[in-house]
Design a protein around this motif. Sequence first.
Motif, PDB file in Angstrom:
ATOM      1  N   ARG B 172       9.188 -20.570  12.713  1.00  0.00           N
ATOM      2  CA  ARG B 172       9.220 -20.424  14.165  1.00  0.00           C
ATOM      3  C   ARG B 172      10.663 -20.367  14.613  1.00  0.00           C
ATOM      4  O   ARG B 172      11.494 -21.113  14.105  1.00  0.00           O
ATOM      5  N   GLY B 173      10.970 -19.492  15.545  1.00  0.00           N
ATOM      6  CA  GLY B 173      12.352 -19.394  16.001  1.00  0.00           C
ATOM      7  C   GLY B 173      12.535 -18.259  16.974  1.00  0.00           C
ATOM      8  O   GLY B 173      11.577 -17.814  17.611  1.00  0.00           O
ATOM      9  N   ILE B 174      13.766 -17.809  17.083  1.00  0.00           N
ATOM     10  CA  ILE B 174      14.119 -16.751  18.039  1.00  0.00           C
ATOM     11  C   ILE B 174      13.676 -15.409  17.472  1.00  0.00           C
ATOM     12  O   ILE B 174      14.056 -15.057  16.363  1.00  0.00           O
ATOM     13  N   PRO B 175      12.882 -14.629  18.224  1.00  0.00           N
ATOM     14  CA  PRO B 175      12.498 -13.302  17.716  1.00  0.00           C
ATOM     15  C   PRO B 175      13.678 -12.337  17.762  1.00  0.00           C
ATOM     16  O   PRO B 175      14.626 -12.543  18.520  1.00  0.00           O
ATOM     17  N   MET B 176      13.616 -11.289  16.946  1.00  0.00           N
ATOM     18  CA  MET B 176      14.677 -10.278  16.897  1.00  0.00           C
ATOM     19  C   MET B 176      14.879  -9.618  18.245  1.00  0.00           C
ATOM     20  O   MET B 176      13.925  -9.325  18.955  1.00  0.00           O
ATOM     21  N   GLY B 177      16.135  -9.370  18.578  1.00  0.00           N
ATOM     22  CA  GLY B 177      16.451  -8.561  19.750  1.00  0.00           C
ATOM     23  C   GLY B 177      16.276  -9.262  21.078  1.00  0.00           C
ATOM     24  O   GLY B 177      16.401  -8.634  22.126  1.00  0.00           O
ATOM     25  N   SER B 178      15.959 -10.563  21.067  1.00  0.00           N
ATOM     26  CA  SER B 178      15.726 -11.195  22.364  1.00  0.00           C
ATOM     27  C   SER B 178      17.013 -11.840  22.863  1.00  0.00           C
ATOM     28  O   SER B 178      17.872 -12.256  22.088  1.00  0.00           O
ATOM     29  N   ASP B 179      17.119 -11.919  24.173  1.00  0.00           N
ATOM     30  CA  ASP B 179      18.293 -12.485  24.816  1.00  0.00           C
ATOM     31  C   ASP B 179      18.090 -13.999  24.900  1.00  0.00           C
ATOM     32  O   ASP B 179      17.081 -14.469  25.426  1.00  0.00           O
ATOM     33  N   LEU B 180      19.061 -14.765  24.375  1.00  0.00           N
ATOM     34  CA  LEU B 180      18.929 -16.235  24.371  1.00  0.00           C
ATOM     35  C   LEU B 180      18.667 -16.789  25.770  1.00  0.00           C
ATOM     36  O   LEU B 180      17.959 -17.778  25.936  1.00  0.00           O
ATOM     37  N   GLU B 181      19.247 -16.121  26.768  1.00  0.00           N
ATOM     38  CA  GLU B 181      19.111 -16.575  28.153  1.00  0.00           C
ATOM     39  C   GLU B 181      17.648 -16.731  28.568  1.00  0.00           C
ATOM     40  O   GLU B 181      17.303 -17.568  29.384  1.00  0.00           O
ATOM     41  N   PHE B 182      16.768 -15.869  27.984  1.00  0.00           N
ATOM     42  CA  PHE B 182      15.382 -15.855  28.443  1.00  0.00           C
ATOM     43  C   PHE B 182      14.407 -16.531  27.477  1.00  0.00           C
ATOM     44  O   PHE B 182      13.193 -16.388  27.611  1.00  0.00           O
ATOM     45  N   ILE B 183      14.947 -17.247  26.487  1.00  0.00           N
ATOM     46  CA  ILE B 183      14.071 -17.930  25.521  1.00  0.00           C
ATOM     47  C   ILE B 183      13.459 -19.175  26.176  1.00  0.00           C
ATOM     48  O   ILE B 183      14.162 -19.937  26.840  1.00  0.00           O
ATOM     49  N   ASP B 184      12.142 -19.354  26.000  1.00  0.00           N
ATOM     50  CA  ASP B 184      11.492 -20.518  26.618  1.00  0.00           C
ATOM     51  C   ASP B 184      11.864 -21.804  25.871  1.00  0.00           C
ATOM     52  O   ASP B 184      12.372 -21.774  24.754  1.00  0.00           O
ATOM     53  N   GLU B 185      11.593 -22.946  26.511  1.00  0.00           N
ATOM     54  CA  GLU B 185      12.050 -24.237  25.992  1.00  0.00           C
ATOM     55  C   GLU B 185      11.460 -24.553  24.617  1.00  0.00           C
ATOM     56  O   GLU B 185      12.147 -25.053  23.728  1.00  0.00           O
ATOM     57  N   VAL B 186      10.158 -24.288  24.451  1.00  0.00           N
ATOM     58  CA  VAL B 186       9.510 -24.674  23.201  1.00  0.00           C
ATOM     59  C   VAL B 186      10.049 -23.853  22.027  1.00  0.00           C
ATOM     60  O   VAL B 186      10.325 -24.384  20.955  1.00  0.00           O
ATOM     61  N   THR B 187      10.239 -22.542  22.264  1.00  0.00           N
ATOM     62  CA  THR B 187      10.792 -21.698  21.204  1.00  0.00           C
ATOM     63  C   THR B 187      12.194 -22.186  20.837  1.00  0.00           C
ATOM     64  O   THR B 187      12.544 -22.286  19.652  1.00  0.00           O
ATOM     65  N   MET B 188      12.986 -22.512  21.866  1.00  0.00           N
ATOM     66  CA  MET B 188      14.348 -22.987  21.608  1.00  0.00           C
ATOM     67  C   MET B 188      14.316 -24.300  20.822  1.00  0.00           C
ATOM     68  O   MET B 188      15.074 -24.473  19.854  1.00  0.00           O
ATOM     69  N   LEU B 189      13.427 -25.201  21.222  1.00  0.00           N
ATOM     70  CA  LEU B 189      13.279 -26.487  20.528  1.00  0.00           C
ATOM     71  C   LEU B 189      12.973 -26.265  19.059  1.00  0.00           C
ATOM     72  O   LEU B 189      13.604 -26.847  18.162  1.00  0.00           O
ATOM     73  N   ARG B 190      12.025 -25.355  18.799  1.00  0.00           N
ATOM     74  CA  ARG B 190      11.617 -25.100  17.411  1.00  0.00           C
ATOM     75  C   ARG B 190      12.701 -24.388  16.612  1.00  0.00           C
ATOM     76  O   ARG B 190      12.879 -24.649  15.432  1.00  0.00           O
ATOM     77  N   ALA B 191      13.406 -23.472  17.281  1.00  0.00           N
ATOM     78  CA  ALA B 191      14.486 -22.751  16.591  1.00  0.00           C
ATOM     79  C   ALA B 191      15.607 -23.726  16.240  1.00  0.00           C
ATOM     80  O   ALA B 191      16.216 -23.635  15.161  1.00  0.00           O
ATOM     81  N   PHE B 192      15.875 -24.675  17.124  1.00  0.00           N
ATOM     82  CA  PHE B 192      16.960 -25.645  16.892  1.00  0.00           C
ATOM     83  C   PHE B 192      16.561 -26.629  15.798  1.00  0.00           C
ATOM     84  O   PHE B 192      17.342 -26.884  14.868  1.00  0.00           O
ATOM     85  N   GLU B 193      15.345 -27.136  15.905  1.00  0.00           N
ATOM     86  CA  GLU B 193      14.839 -28.069  14.868  1.00  0.00           C
ATOM     87  C   GLU B 193      14.825 -27.408  13.490  1.00  0.00           C
ATOM     88  O   GLU B 193      15.079 -28.059  12.478  1.00  0.00           O
ATOM     89  N   GLY B 194      14.517 -26.107  13.489  1.00  0.00           N
ATOM     90  CA  GLY B 194      14.369 -25.424  12.206  1.00  0.00           C
ATOM     91  C   GLY B 194      15.633 -24.722  11.747  1.00  0.00           C
ATOM     92  O   GLY B 194      15.578 -23.856  10.884  1.00  0.00           O
ATOM     93  N   ARG B 195      16.797 -25.114  12.326  1.00  0.00           N
ATOM     94  CA  ARG B 195      18.061 -24.416  11.992  1.00  0.00           C
ATOM     95  C   ARG B 195      18.354 -24.557  10.491  1.00  0.00           C
ATOM     96  O   ARG B 195      18.017 -25.573   9.870  1.00  0.00           O
ATOM     97  N   VAL B 196      18.951 -23.514   9.943  1.00  0.00           N
ATOM     98  CA  VAL B 196      19.246 -23.497   8.492  1.00  0.00           C
ATOM     99  C   VAL B 196      20.749 -23.349   8.289  1.00  0.00           C
ATOM    100  O   VAL B 196      21.439 -22.799   9.154  1.00  0.00           O
ATOM    101  N   SER B 197      21.233 -23.827   7.142  1.00  0.00           N
ATOM    102  CA  SER B 197      22.673 -23.755   6.907  1.00  0.00           C
ATOM    103  C   SER B 197      23.083 -22.326   6.559  1.00  0.00           C
ATOM    104  O   SER B 197      22.324 -21.582   5.941  1.00  0.00           O
ATOM    105  N   LEU B 198      24.274 -21.956   6.992  1.00  0.00           N
ATOM    106  CA  LEU B 198      24.782 -20.589   6.765  1.00  0.00           C
ATOM    107  C   LEU B 198      25.095 -20.359   5.298  1.00  0.00           C
ATOM    108  O   LEU B 198      25.392 -21.279   4.563  1.00  0.00           O
TER     109      LEU B 198
END
Lengths: 198, 198
Positions: B172-198
């Motif tokens: 779960r995370g940020i879909p391709m091509g989407s603007d971060l400004e318009f990401i909903d809270e739950v998606t952002m929460l999940r994308a942040f929780e699921g962050r991976v190391s570079l």
Amino acid sequence: MNVEPQSLENLISEFASLPGIGLKTARRLAYHMLSRKKGDVERFADSLMQAAEKVHPCPRCHAFTDEDICPTCRAREGAKSICVVEKNSDILPFERSSVHKGLYFVLGGVISPLDGIGPEALHLPQLVERIKAENIEELVLALGSSPEADSTALMIDRMLAGVNVKRTRLARGIPMGSDLEFIDEVTMLRAFEGRVSL
Amino acid sequence: MNVEPQSLENLISEFASLPGIGLKTARRLAYHMLSRKKGDVERFADSLMQAAEKVHPCPRCHAFTDEDICPTCRAREGAKSICVVEKNSDILPFERSSVHKGLYFVLGGVISPLDGIGPEALHLPQLVERIKAENIEELVLALGSSPEADSTALMIDRMLAGVNVKRTRLARGIPMGSDLEFIDEVTMLRAFEGRVSL
């Protein structure tokens, strides 16, 4: 791998052939149909066949009907005004507002040389004949506001030269409830030109 | 006056019974069908009947098919991973991106007590049985992101207690091509929780 069975693909392309239905919506509708009970699908298919078999144009006004003569032509026989519309569904808003108590006549289109629709493709001679035969006193043209509609109106006017019938068309202007700020130029031009005294 | 013949009204209400089709669109579609050639309408009705008659759930994975066993189950017999989706049309995006080379399994919904869909309404026992019988090594859950999907995933996890199968779910995370400004809270929460190391 193509995971959709052929008969499902066929159904999707039938739905996609409908106006305003894109491939995605067509797919959604087809999958929905398959999730329904078989009896439901049969009823849908049957109502398609029934409508195609029973409904035909009224011989007098060309509106859709499943009777010999449509209910309007029958109930309003002898009425002295006739409202001319482009297509069948244009009759509904008149009947909804009960504003017109007379007859209707469905032209079946407007003259559009670019689309290959000449005067002979419409029911113009039948309209003129009916106006003469039934001594119609008023002809209300309700043909929309495209250039094609305007030239069709002109053609009807010419064909009725010498016939004693009052010819009117629907008023053009600002629709109810709309914000003046968002009115387009042509509507504003027509509303201004057609202004009436208080 | 009601100017629409009964069989036309029936067709309008059939169209209006489809998901996402309101009364206005249904009317437009029904009038459109009547303006088509009778052969076209017959073909539409026929493709409805054909699809309803021929298409049935694959006995192994419950995907729509018109064969004894669906092409995916047949071609990929012996595959060791299975992707579990909620509904039939969810298989398409996987096949479009060719990301999954294994089997599929259509649950037929997610557990939703409010809608009266309990575990027994889904094909959960068949799923567990298939995983055991075919020695599946990985189960990819692709059930969407609703609370109902989450509790269904939990239920599957429990039913597989003691079975040696790797269980995964889609990221779960940020879909391709989407603007971060318009990401909903739950998606952002999940994308942040699921962050991976570079």
